[in-house]
Design a protein around this motif. Structure first.
Motif, PDB file in Angstrom:
ATOM      1  N   SER A   1      28.777 -36.831 -24.709  1.00 30.08           N
ATOM      2  CA  SER A   1      29.036 -38.479 -23.923  1.00 30.08           C
ATOM      3  C   SER A   1      28.270 -39.511 -24.618  1.00 30.08           C
ATOM      4  CB  SER A   1      28.429 -38.057 -22.455  1.00 30.08           C
ATOM      5  OG  SER A   1      27.127 -37.981 -22.769  1.00 30.08           O
TER       6      SER A   1
ATOM      7  N   LYS B   1      17.777 -35.464 -22.035  1.00 30.03           N
ATOM      8  CA  LYS B   1      18.794 -36.381 -22.819  1.00 30.03           C
ATOM      9  C   LYS B   1      18.187 -37.182 -23.489  1.00 30.03           C
ATOM     10  CE  LYS B   1      21.506 -38.332 -18.991  1.00 30.03           C
ATOM     11  NZ  LYS B   1      21.883 -39.386 -18.240  1.00 30.03           N
TER      12      LYS B   1
ATOM     13  N   ASN C   1      25.440 -40.134 -24.786  1.00 33.60           N
ATOM     14  CA  ASN C   1      24.087 -39.949 -24.847  1.00 33.60           C
ATOM     15  C   ASN C   1      23.959 -38.130 -25.679  1.00 33.60           C
ATOM     16  OD1 ASN C   1      22.666 -42.163 -23.948  1.00 33.60           O
ATOM     17  ND2 ASN C   1      23.148 -41.288 -21.927  1.00 33.60           N
TER      18      ASN C   1
ATOM     19  N   GLU D   1      21.491 -43.790 -14.549  1.00 31.06           N
ATOM     20  CA  GLU D   1      21.564 -44.839 -15.534  1.00 31.06           C
ATOM     21  C   GLU D   1      21.983 -46.146 -15.094  1.00 31.06           C
ATOM     22  OE1 GLU D   1      21.842 -44.380 -19.982  1.00 31.06           O
ATOM     23  OE2 GLU D   1      22.601 -42.592 -19.245  1.00 31.06           O
TER      24      GLU D   1
ATOM     25  N   PHE E   1      16.272 -29.865 -19.244  1.00 36.78           N
ATOM     26  CA  PHE E   1      17.555 -30.522 -19.859  1.00 36.78           C
ATOM     27  C   PHE E   1      16.929 -32.027 -20.409  1.00 36.78           C
ATOM     28  CE2 PHE E   1      20.457 -34.147 -19.121  1.00 36.78           C
ATOM     29  CZ  PHE E   1      21.956 -33.459 -19.545  1.00 36.78           C
TER      30      PHE E   1
ATOM     31  N   GLN F   1      14.540 -30.864 -14.845  1.00 38.52           N
ATOM     32  CA  GLN F   1      14.673 -29.451 -14.847  1.00 38.52           C
ATOM     33  C   GLN F   1      16.092 -29.231 -15.148  1.00 38.52           C
ATOM     34  OE1 GLN F   1      13.142 -28.102 -10.909  1.00 38.52           O
ATOM     35  NE2 GLN F   1      10.764 -27.804 -12.042  1.00 38.52           N
ATOM     36  N   ALA F   2      16.618 -28.104 -15.621  1.00 36.42           N
ATOM     37  CA  ALA F   2      17.893 -27.869 -15.931  1.00 36.42           C
ATOM     38  C   ALA F   2      18.581 -27.162 -14.642  1.00 36.42           C
ATOM     39  CB  ALA F   2      18.354 -26.772 -16.993  1.00 36.42           C
ATOM     40  N   ILE F   3      20.039 -27.666 -14.299  1.00 41.88           N
ATOM     41  CA  ILE F   3      20.830 -27.549 -13.277  1.00 41.88           C
ATOM     42  C   ILE F   3      21.956 -26.236 -13.812  1.00 41.88           C
ATOM     43  CG2 ILE F   3      22.345 -27.995 -11.351  1.00 41.88           C
ATOM     44  CD1 ILE F   3      19.496 -29.115 -11.130  1.00 41.88           C
TER      45      ILE F   3
ATOM     46  N   PRO G   1      17.420 -33.012 -10.229  1.00 39.43           N
ATOM     47  CA  PRO G   1      16.752 -32.447 -11.243  1.00 39.43           C
ATOM     48  C   PRO G   1      15.301 -32.993 -11.338  1.00 39.43           C
ATOM     49  CG  PRO G   1      18.950 -32.967 -11.989  1.00 39.43           C
ATOM     50  CD  PRO G   1      18.564 -33.807 -10.871  1.00 39.43           C
TER      51      PRO G   1
ATOM     52  N   ASP H   1      22.594 -38.636 -13.285  1.00 37.19           N
ATOM     53  CA  ASP H   1      22.963 -39.656 -13.934  1.00 37.19           C
ATOM     54  C   ASP H   1      22.555 -41.099 -13.108  1.00 37.19           C
ATOM     55  OD1 ASP H   1      23.773 -41.257 -15.980  1.00 37.19           O
ATOM     56  OD2 ASP H   1      26.033 -40.611 -15.830  1.00 37.19           O
TER      57      ASP H   1
HETATM   58  N1  ADP Z   1      19.475 -31.760 -15.392  1.00 39.42           N
HETATM   59  C1  ADP Z   1      20.749 -31.116 -15.658  1.00 39.42           C
HETATM   60  N2  ADP Z   1      20.780 -29.865 -15.814  1.00 39.42           N
HETATM   61  C2  ADP Z   1      21.970 -29.463 -16.711  1.00 39.42           C
HETATM   62  N3  ADP Z   1      22.926 -29.950 -16.981  1.00 39.42           N
HETATM   63  C3  ADP Z   1      22.943 -31.427 -16.578  1.00 39.42           C
HETATM   64  C4  ADP Z   1      22.022 -32.023 -16.050  1.00 39.42           C
HETATM   65  N4  ADP Z   1      22.305 -33.365 -15.962  1.00 39.42           N
HETATM   66  C5  ADP Z   1      23.238 -33.436 -16.742  1.00 39.42           C
HETATM   67  N5  ADP Z   1      23.810 -32.426 -17.096  1.00 39.42           N
HETATM   68  C6  ADP Z   1      25.274 -32.093 -17.548  1.00 39.42           C
HETATM   69  O1  ADP Z   1      25.240 -32.966 -18.585  1.00 39.42           O
HETATM   70  C7  ADP Z   1      26.410 -33.912 -18.434  1.00 39.42           C
HETATM   71  C8  ADP Z   1      25.969 -35.370 -18.784  1.00 39.42           C
HETATM   72  O2  ADP Z   1      24.951 -35.939 -17.857  1.00 39.42           O
HETATM   73  P1  ADP Z   1      24.752 -37.415 -17.645  1.00 39.42           P
HETATM   74  O3  ADP Z   1      23.338 -37.428 -16.773  1.00 39.42           O
HETATM   75  O4  ADP Z   1      26.135 -37.661 -16.646  1.00 39.42           O
HETATM   76  O5  ADP Z   1      24.872 -37.871 -18.944  1.00 39.42           O
HETATM   77  P2  ADP Z   1      25.495 -39.254 -19.711  1.00 39.42           P
HETATM   78  O6  ADP Z   1      25.084 -40.529 -18.873  1.00 39.42           O
HETATM   79  O7  ADP Z   1      24.960 -39.458 -20.883  1.00 39.42           O
HETATM   80  O8  ADP Z   1      27.021 -39.004 -19.481  1.00 39.42           O
HETATM   81  C9  ADP Z   1      26.723 -33.824 -17.004  1.00 39.42           C
HETATM   82  O9  ADP Z   1      28.043 -34.107 -16.649  1.00 39.42           O
HETATM   83  C10 ADP Z   1      26.321 -32.394 -16.541  1.00 39.42           C
HETATM   84  O10 ADP Z   1      27.303 -31.538 -16.974  1.00 39.42           O
END
Ligand code: ADP
Ligand SMILES: O=P(O)(O)O[C@H]1O[C@H](CO)[C@@H](O[C@H]2O[C@H](CO)[C@@H](O)[C@H](O)[C@H]2O)[C@H](O)[C@H]1O
Length: 515
Positions: free
Chosen positions: A151, A165, A153, A372, A163, A217-219, A194, A370
């Motif tokens: 994506s 980012k 990021n 942001e 997790f 934390q990871a989901i 998370p 998300d």
């Molecule tokens: N805490 C998390 N644990 C596991 N997977 C996550 C977590 N947060 C986001 N994701 C996965 O990463 C993807 C992108 O996260 P997101 O926050 O939407 O980032 P971006 O703003 O870069 O699109 C999400 O659609 C999800 O599948």
């Protein structure tokens, strides 16, 4: 230790970055006319470098990107998208693909380390450890990998539990997501995000901090709510050709749960005792003028875009576009009420880009991600406090999207007239909207300082539904032209609601059936 000399900098800027950046999913400037790529800073991070690259364009403001950077041997297996350049003796890569770099990231957050990142000690890479990071997850043996999530990021997973980012496009401020997630984790009872585990910040003397990454934390998500709602609709759709309108009780339960969780998120963000960044504020004149200006500007840009693309639209979409164009005066008058209406409801920090895709399902409950903010908004705009109905409108619009996309685009319903589909789709949408909204208000024990009266609720919800649908119109024209009719239907629906608030004599005629 990775080192770059002037010759290498020059080579990267001139010969390598233009193609590397344009091939990277996270680079947001692909559609703009690019002038140059300049390494503005090389930050030292242990054995590694983090390059801060300024991309300037022939028009509009330049952008800053983060590129972790290191040199590794040719036999190291790096995915193609991570290879910045291969030479005869080594390869320069995006350091996120180096396990040692990831270890360094995790260890710094775990130990809340602050490292000088420039020789003159004028800048630092400071890590913060959050409540969500357990002391028992020590960095020594933590396994890590880069996630395939492609994506705007980059994402990494640590020990299957965290997790991280890494933000690519940088804001000249703390990222709103860090503010929101750390606030909700550390200063509220809201559990359906998370938990915040830490962040990495670039600190410069006399200048605002810049967030480079955030860990949560990871989901282990089964799916997101867009997919879940798609499942509901697949089920629902089988009955439609047979004249059946059937929605399982389970669907109402899930939509109710989402309304409740949304309400709880806003309750967590409603913090009268908090400092300025989070304390609730009134609908003062400056904010009202900002909202009106934002909507008017959005409308101007969308009308122009629609006119430019009008010939490319199919006939039913053109008819909807006409209704929207004809209604400009009505919409403008409605929008101007934002300046004069009595509004005692309060406003708070909100999610800002809330839709079904931002809610993951885990163990039968929902987790919101998300934070942001809206992709088109500036960093300052993303931190402005709004009525939480802006988020609520986002989610309601998402239900409208889900049913429109399914019923009008599916094989199962292709033989049903669009008039009939419109009736069925409106009915499904209204039921979901009502279910979601009732559960949302219930979470507050309405009345509440955020929603002062039924009049204010009706007006604010309509205002933000309109704003969101107008925003979406631009998104669809740019990215998914075959879906332009979905936000247009949403706009027409708001127009009809505004009309209902007016005297019958000023109602505009229905130029066409909105299908
Ligand atoms: N805490 C998390 N644990 C596991 N997977 C996550 C977590 N947060 C986001 N994701 C996965 O990463 C993807 C992108 O996260 P997101 O926050 O939407 O980032 P971006 O703003 O870069 O699109 C999400 O659609 C999800 O599948
Ligand atoms: O990428 P983001 O999640 O930040 O959001 C952008 O892309 C979304 C599409 O993925 C877009 O959402 C619109 O389409 C969704 C269905 O794909 C729908 O559920 C949303 O209601 C609708 O707004 C979002 O607007 C855009 O900012």
């Amino acid at each position: 230790m990775t080192n770059v000399n002037n010759a290498l900098i020059n080579h990267l800027e001139t010969n390598v970055f233009p193609s590397y950046f344009n091939a990277s999913r996270w680079f947001a400037g692909k559609a703009r006319s690019q002038k140059d790529f300049r390494i503005q800073h090389t930050l030292t991070f242990g054995e590694f470098l983090i390059l801060i690259v300024e991309v300037s364009y022939h028009e509009g403001p330049s952008e800053l990107y983060q590129l972790p950077f290191t040199e590794v041997s040719l036999d190291m297996d790096i995915p193609e998208k991570g290879v910045i350049e291969k030479t005869e003796t080594s390869q320069w890569i995006d350091a996120i693909y180096d396990v040692q770099f990831r270890k360094e990231l995790f260890a710094n957050i775990f130990n809340a380390t602050t490292l000088p990142s420039s020789a003159d000690q004028s800048s630092f890479l400071a890590s913060i450890k959050g409540k969500g990071l357990s002391d028992s997850d020590t960095p020594e043996n933590i396994e890590s990998h880069v996630l395939p999530v492609d994506s705007s990021n980059s994402a990494m997973l640590f020990g299957g539990k965290y997790f991280l980012k890494l933000y690519r496009k940088l804001f000249d401020q703390t990222n709103p997501e860090v503010e929101m997630v750390s606030f909700l984790t550390q200063h509220s009872d809201f559990k359906n995000i998370p938990a915040y585990a830490g962040s990495l910040t670039w600190q410069r003397t006399g200048q605002p901090d810049i967030t480079l990454g955030m860990m949560q934390q990871a989901i282990r998500a089964d799916k997101d709510n867009w997919m879940l709602t798609g499942d509901f609709l697949n089920d629902f759709m089988y009955g439609v050709p047979n004249g059946m309108f059937g929605i399982k009780e389970w669907v109402f339960e899930q939509v109710t749960l989402l309304g409740k969780r949304t309400g709880e998120m806003h309750l967590g963000l409603f913090a009268p005792g908090a400092d300025d960044a989070f304390a609730p504020e009134a609908f003062d004149d400056t904010y009202r003028a900002f909202l009106l200006h934002r909507l008017t500007d959005l409308l101007d840009r969308r009308y122009a875009l629609l006119i430019d693309n009008y010939q490319k639209l199919d006939e039913p979409t053109q008819r909807l576009a006409w209704i929207f164009m004809e209604a400009r005066e009505l919409i403008d008058d409605f929008a101007k009420e934002m300046l004069t209406r009595p509004l005692d409801s309060l406003r708070i920090r909100i999610h800002g880009d809330y839709h079904l895709g931002q809610v993951l399902t885990q163990d039968g409950d929902f987790i919101i991600i998300d934070f942001e903010g809206e992709p088109e908004a500036t960093i300052a705009e993303r931190k402005i406090k709004h009525s939480p109905f802006k988020d609520v409108a986002g989610m309601i619009r998402s239900y409208h999207y889900a049913v429109s996309a399914k019923l009008f685009e599916s094989h199962e319903t292709k033989d049903i007239s669009s008039e009939k589909l419109q009736i069925v789709s409106d009915r499904w949408y209204k039921l979901m909207r009502e279910t979601y909204f009732e559960a949302y208000l219930e979470a507050f024990g309405w009345p509440h300082p955020l929603f002062n009266s039924q009049h204010e609720i009706n007006f604010l919800l309509l205002f933000f539904l309109l704003e969101k649908a107008v925003y979406e119109l631009g998104y669809e024209i740019s990215y998914r032209p075959s879906w332009v009719k979905i936000p247009l239907r949403g706009i027409v629906e708001v127009i009809r609601e505004i009309e209902k608030l007016k005297e019958p004599s000023v109602r505009i005629s229905r130029l066409a059936n909105p299908s």
